[in-house]
Design a protein around this motif. Sequence first.
Motif, PDB file in Angstrom:
ATOM      1  N   GLU B  12     -16.041  -9.070   8.849  1.00  0.00           N
ATOM      2  CA  GLU B  12     -15.222  -8.577   9.665  1.00  0.00           C
ATOM      3  C   GLU B  12     -14.598  -7.200   9.468  1.00  0.00           C
ATOM      4  O   GLU B  12     -13.933  -6.839   8.419  1.00  0.00           O
ATOM      5  N   GLY B  14     -12.652  -5.135  10.752  1.00  0.00           N
ATOM      6  CA  GLY B  14     -11.213  -5.130  10.835  1.00  0.00           C
ATOM      7  C   GLY B  14     -10.423  -5.224   9.716  1.00  0.00           C
ATOM      8  O   GLY B  14      -9.768  -4.561   8.994  1.00  0.00           O
ATOM      9  N   MET B  15     -10.755  -6.381   9.069  1.00  0.00           N
ATOM     10  CA  MET B  15     -10.314  -6.692   7.847  1.00  0.00           C
ATOM     11  C   MET B  15     -10.661  -5.898   6.641  1.00  0.00           C
ATOM     12  O   MET B  15      -9.934  -5.775   5.722  1.00  0.00           O
ATOM     13  N   THR B  18      -9.054  -2.340   7.144  1.00  0.00           N
ATOM     14  CA  THR B  18      -7.452  -2.398   6.707  1.00  0.00           C
ATOM     15  C   THR B  18      -7.342  -2.702   5.036  1.00  0.00           C
ATOM     16  O   THR B  18      -6.263  -2.185   4.667  1.00  0.00           O
TER      17      THR B  18
END
Lengths: 534, 122
Positions: B12, B14-15, B18
């Motif tokens: 993922e 996004g994970m 970040t």
Amino acid sequence: MAYTEGTGVRGGRLLPAVMVTIGLLLAGGLGLGTRGMVQDQERRLLHERTMEAALAVNSSLTSFRSTLQSVGAAAAVSRGSPAVFTALTKPMLRNNVRQIVLARPDGNGGFVAVAAAGDVKPGDRLSDPEGSMRKALAGGGFVVTGLFSDPPERHARAVVGAPYAPQGMVLYEEVAITGRVTKLASDQPFGELDFVVYTASHPDASQILMVSTTHTPLRSHVGATFIDVGGKKFLMTTKAKHPLVGPLATDTPWILAGVVLLITAVVTGMVTMFRRRRDYAMDLVEERTAELRESLAELEQTQEQLVRQERLAAIGEIASAVGHELRNPLSVITNALYLIRKNVGDHADERLTRNLSTADREVAAATLIVSDLLEFARARMPIIGAVDMTDLIAESLSVAPAPDHVRVERQYHDHLPDVAGDRDQLRQVLLNLITNGYEAMPEGGTLTIEEVPLADAQRIRVSDTGIGMDAETMARAFEPFFSKKARGVGIGLAVAKRIVENHGGTIEATSHPGQGTTFTVTLPVASSTAEVAR
Amino acid sequence: MMPTRVLVVDDESGMRDTLVEILEAAGYRVSSAGDGDAALDRFRETPYDVVVMDIRMPKRDGVSVLKEIDGPPPEVIMMTAYALDEQLRQALEARAYAVVHKPFPVPHMLRLVEGAALRKAG
């Protein structure tokens, strides 16, 4: 099947009772009816024998009268000749004859004219209170008197008058009556009877002429008749020594009643036995039917449970899939919020800080819903490690910061031992209790989190000053899908309870409406050898 | 002293992004990979002290990557959004430093990475 008389014979007591009653009535009726017939026959036989006996007595008395009349007639022909009279009466002299005279009546008695026997002589006066001489003289023919006392004996008189006596005279005989009992042997004529002959028309003991028993007067089943003797009625009573109808006929009523009772008992016994067998069979059928119904009910229940479980499993699968998919974006949002807060740093104004806290709290709430759903759908066994509860409480409060109107107070001791637990799962328990506390205080209040060390455990109390719960809500607080809140699916406390119990701990709640609720969680502390995974 | 090298492995983006930013902000030297094969390629190029890796990824899952890492073994923190009990057991048996469920509080992850780095440093 345990078969007992009390429960086994259903309605079976009535029929035997009716049968026994009918049997008793039948036996009684038959017995009494037959007894009546036998008694009637006995009465008729006794009457016949009494008449025969009376005939015999009458015959004897008639013979006596004929003798007196013959002697009197001969005396009349001889015109009262003493010699002829003495010769004529000679055959009549017996031991009991006290006087035989020709007497000339006058008023209430008479004078002896010719004496053939007795201690009287011509010219002696004879008393005659009953006036028998006068009656005989007046044409009575033959007159006898009742018994009268002439101490020490009792006497009776017989008198014959014209035409069996000389003109103006009567033949007078007075005899002594001993009253001795003359018992008859059973083979003698009328030996089967006891009898009493009275010289009166009623059973007067002083007037007994002839008797065959000492038990006088005769009582019960007595035959009676009158014998006409010289213008007087003699009463004759009789009684059978043994039943005249015979012993078999006498016992017939009882034999019949006994046979009927025996038949009743046998039939009743058979009927009762068959009814018991039938009742036993019916009980067995009822029992089996009940068992079958029970089994069917259990089967239906199991089927319903299976359907429900399958439905729950299907829902669980969907919830699990959705929950898993939501966890990644929630993680990203959590990380992003952290970065925003970090980047803004001290430059954040109050409004931004409040909004960030709200975002944190809502992400925590969403995360909690997802975690609870996943935990409820598929319980995960805890991965036990040493968990610093003081630190975990702080972390939980940072993940789900308190709303503005709620004040948080913490009470804890330094150097508390770690508890043995799964950090993620215990955080889930704390978040459930903390967010519950927040939601219980919509008008504001204080959330107090207290850590209490115990000997081999640690106790965490989470108390709010909110709306509290009533007893009914309290009783169902840990029940899945039971919720009185507008928000949530109602599985948070159920999941918390399951997690705590999987850790070997306990969770309890106390609450008072309007005063708030306290949840108390007790968890075992990690031993010195416990694995420390993180 | 060389900064601790951390590899973030998650499919993922996004994970992954970040987490890389958070760890870099915490002072770590961070690389990332989008799947298990890429992670093994990174390892062949550079040894890492700490690996933060998702268990469930396409092609090759985190547990098999952990088992195939050559060279000096790093400390591995496994992340999972929906791991089953069996996968968690396998991860722990493969000597994972910790297993953490998504979403997790960032400070908690930072403490885990710090602990793993200290253990790696020995």
